[in-house]
Motif scaffolding. Structure first.
Motif, PDB file in Angstrom:
ATOM      1  N   GLU A 288      14.136   3.138   1.737  1.00 29.48           N
ATOM      2  CA  GLU A 288      13.590   3.283   3.090  1.00 29.48           C
ATOM      3  C   GLU A 288      12.084   3.551   3.034  1.00 29.48           C
ATOM      4  N   PRO A 289      11.278   2.718   3.694  1.00 24.99           N
ATOM      5  CA  PRO A 289       9.832   2.953   3.701  1.00 24.99           C
ATOM      6  C   PRO A 289       9.458   4.143   4.581  1.00 24.99           C
ATOM      7  N   THR A 290       8.337   4.754   4.292  1.00 24.82           N
ATOM      8  CA  THR A 290       7.823   5.858   5.096  1.00 24.82           C
ATOM      9  C   THR A 290       6.638   5.369   5.918  1.00 24.82           C
ATOM     10  N   ASP A 291       6.087   6.252   6.737  1.00 30.20           N
ATOM     11  CA  ASP A 291       4.902   5.870   7.510  1.00 30.20           C
ATOM     12  C   ASP A 291       3.728   5.559   6.583  1.00 30.20           C
ATOM     13  N   VAL A 292       3.673   6.243   5.429  1.00 30.74           N
ATOM     14  CA  VAL A 292       2.596   5.986   4.469  1.00 30.74           C
ATOM     15  C   VAL A 292       2.774   4.615   3.817  1.00 30.74           C
ATOM     16  N   THR A 293       4.023   4.217   3.591  1.00 27.81           N
ATOM     17  CA  THR A 293       4.280   2.878   3.045  1.00 27.81           C
ATOM     18  C   THR A 293       3.663   1.817   3.936  1.00 27.81           C
ATOM     19  N   PHE A 294       3.831   1.985   5.242  1.00 26.44           N
ATOM     20  CA  PHE A 294       3.319   0.983   6.176  1.00 26.44           C
ATOM     21  C   PHE A 294       1.796   0.981   6.240  1.00 26.44           C
ATOM     22  N   ILE A 295       1.175   2.105   5.928  1.00 29.97           N
ATOM     23  CA  ILE A 295      -0.289   2.097   5.831  1.00 29.97           C
ATOM     24  C   ILE A 295      -0.712   1.144   4.712  1.00 29.97           C
ATOM     25  N   GLY A 296       0.003   1.226   3.571  1.00 28.00           N
ATOM     26  CA  GLY A 296      -0.276   0.322   2.463  1.00 28.00           C
ATOM     27  C   GLY A 296      -0.012  -1.131   2.828  1.00 28.00           C
ATOM     28  N   ARG A 326       0.478   6.212  13.568  1.00 29.15           N
ATOM     29  CA  ARG A 326      -0.564   7.238  13.496  1.00 29.15           C
ATOM     30  C   ARG A 326      -1.921   6.546  13.584  1.00 29.15           C
ATOM     31  N   ILE A 327      -2.980   7.319  13.621  1.00 26.37           N
ATOM     32  CA  ILE A 327      -4.321   6.753  13.777  1.00 26.37           C
ATOM     33  C   ILE A 327      -4.642   5.790  12.634  1.00 26.37           C
ATOM     34  N   GLU A 328      -4.076   6.084  11.422  1.00 24.35           N
ATOM     35  CA  GLU A 328      -4.326   5.217  10.275  1.00 24.35           C
ATOM     36  C   GLU A 328      -3.712   3.829  10.471  1.00 24.35           C
ATOM     37  N   HIS A 329      -2.530   3.767  11.095  1.00 24.85           N
ATOM     38  CA  HIS A 329      -1.886   2.466  11.340  1.00 24.85           C
ATOM     39  C   HIS A 329      -2.702   1.652  12.351  1.00 24.85           C
ATOM     40  N   TYR A 330      -3.128   2.334  13.427  1.00 24.33           N
ATOM     41  CA  TYR A 330      -3.959   1.650  14.419  1.00 24.33           C
ATOM     42  C   TYR A 330      -5.251   1.153  13.774  1.00 24.33           C
ATOM     43  N   GLY A 331      -5.820   1.987  12.914  1.00 23.51           N
ATOM     44  CA  GLY A 331      -7.064   1.608  12.245  1.00 23.51           C
ATOM     45  C   GLY A 331      -6.903   0.355  11.404  1.00 23.51           C
TER      46      GLY A 331
END
Length: 379
Positions: A288-296, A326-331
């Protein structure tokens, strides 16, 4: 080895024979349930005892501790203080460790004062727990003063202080402490190595990290998930993707953080296609991916100007995995659209964001306006 079925059978026999009035039998049953993870049953039994001794209290606290229920450990101890329940150094080690895990510096500080007042500073396990607690709560000054006063420091104490400095982003100091540890001829363990590798990754100290990797092989330290992930992350942040892949493949067990470390590393080092391929393999492995995985993943799409894939993964993150951006995903999306020259779309995307855009978001858009000479939106 825990066997709840056997334990329940013993309890049934004790009830049948009238042994449940014996405090030793009760304490043993409570300890059994707590150790086997059935804390609810242990708590139920303990509630039937009006006057609990320190052994019985410790049995319950140990149960919560082993299950990682740090908040329950802390709350139970606070309740013990209110009713004047007995506790000892074993209790304090568990509670102090739990305080560090949840960041309860106030209770941890009270325990520190109590230890000083009662002359318990000679208990290495307890003082080590205090060092670890202060370090995790960001009280590095207090952690260092306690550590510096210790007459005998084992690998656990050294690991606690090194970890504290690493987590506080004082990585040069962490590596200096690691050097002192070597001079003191204390052999590091896997916990020490995780902190040292993390410090090396932040500082980009490639040669020191390589030495750590060689030491791990030489000492045949087990490549646990945490240690292996730290190794993958170190090589990835130092730009050595092939070494990161090699470390990744040598791990017997991997979790989502291991996969994420390599995906982010590949994305940051211009190997976006490989990062996305690895993400597909992660999905096939049912990790299962995490929110940090999706940043990558989104970073990989951004660096590769893969607009449609980026949109698809952003939508999938929300719809398929229930992860709120999160703001990182939008960025990442703003950067992706901007790199592709879709300035108007990037601007509209910012306007529809569910959270307030920060300076990083606006800077990414402004940078794209500069590249594509879009003065209107740039102004």
């Amino acid at each position: 080895m825990c066997s709840l079925d056997v334990g329940r059978g013993v309890q049934a026999y004790a009830v049948k024979r009238g042994f449940m009035v014996d405090r030793f039998v009760l304490s043993s049953l409570i300890h059994m349930y707590a150790s086997c993870g059935d804390v609810a049953a242990a708590r139920l039994l303990s509630n039937a005892v009006e006057e609990k001794g320190v052994v019985m209290w410790n049995a319950i606290i140990t149960g919560y501790f082993k299950n990682g229920d740090w908040k329950e450990v802390v709350e139970m101890f606070k309740g013990m203080l209110e009713v004047g329940a007995p506790f000892d150094e074993v209790t304090l080690v568990s509670v102090t460790t739990a305080c560090g895990r949840i960041g309860d510096a106030d209770l941890g500080d009270w325990i520190g004062g109590y230890v000083e007042e009662k002359g318990m500073v000679g208990n290495r396990n307890l003082v080590t727990a205090l060092v670890d607690m202060y370090a995790k709560c960001g009280e590095l000054g207090k952690a260092w003063r306690l550590f510096d006063r210790m007459q005998s420091r084992d690998v656990v104490a050294w690991s606690a202080i090194i970890s504290g400095y690493t987590q506080a982003d004082q990585c040069r100091e962490a590596l200096a402490l690691f050097s002192e540890m070597q001079v003191a001829e204390v052999e590091p363990n896997d916990v020490t190595m995780v902190s040292v590798l993390s410090a090396c990754a932040v500082l980009g100290v490639l040669e020191t990290g390589k030495w750590v990797h060689s030491y791990i092989k030489w000492k045949r330290l087990p490549l646990t998930v945490v240690l292996g992930t730290a190794l993958v992350d170190f090589y990835a942040k130092c730009g050595c993707i092939d070494s990161a892949v090699e470390a990744f493949e040598s791990m017997p067990v991997k979790n989502s953080w291991t996969w994420t470390a390599l995906i982010k590393g590949m994305a940051s080092n211009g190997r976006g296609r490989e990062a996305l391929k690895l993400f597909s393999s992660m999905h096939e492995a049912n990790i299962e991916p995490t929110d940090v995985t999706f940043i990558g993943v989104l970073l990989a799409c951004s660096h590769g100007c893969l607009v449609e894939e980026g949109r698809r993964h952003f939508d999938s993150m929300i719809q398929d995995y229930g992860i709120q951006p999160r703001i990182e995903h939008y960025g990442c999306i703003v950067d992706l659209l901007g790199r592709a020259g879709l300035i108007d779309e990037a601007y509209q995307f910012i306007r529809t964001m569910l959270i307030e855009p920060n300076t990083v978001i606006w800077r990414a858009l402004l940078s794209s306006c500069t590249v594509y000479k879009n003065a209107e939106i740039g102004e």
